[in-house]
Design a protein around this motif. Structure first.
Motif: not given
Length: 52
Positions: A37-41
């Motif tokens: 999975d990836v996380e963006y912020s």
């Protein structure tokens, strides 16, 4: 999910920045789960500057 390119493109177009990739054991049977999975912020400052 890392393999959801449309979702990742949407997050980029909204000004969110890629933060990290990770794997978890939630449901390894999901299609594409092996890619993680990836996380963006974004920060408040980045978001406010983008709105200007």
């Amino acid at each position: 999910m890392a393999v959801n390119h449309a979702s990742r493109a949407t997050m980029n177009s909204l000004g969110l920045r890629y933060a990290r990739a990770f794997h978890h054991e939630r449901d390894p049977s999901r299609l594409g789960a092996e890619h993680g999975d990836v996380e963006y912020s974004t920060t408040r400052e980045q978001w406010l500057n983008q709105r200007s």
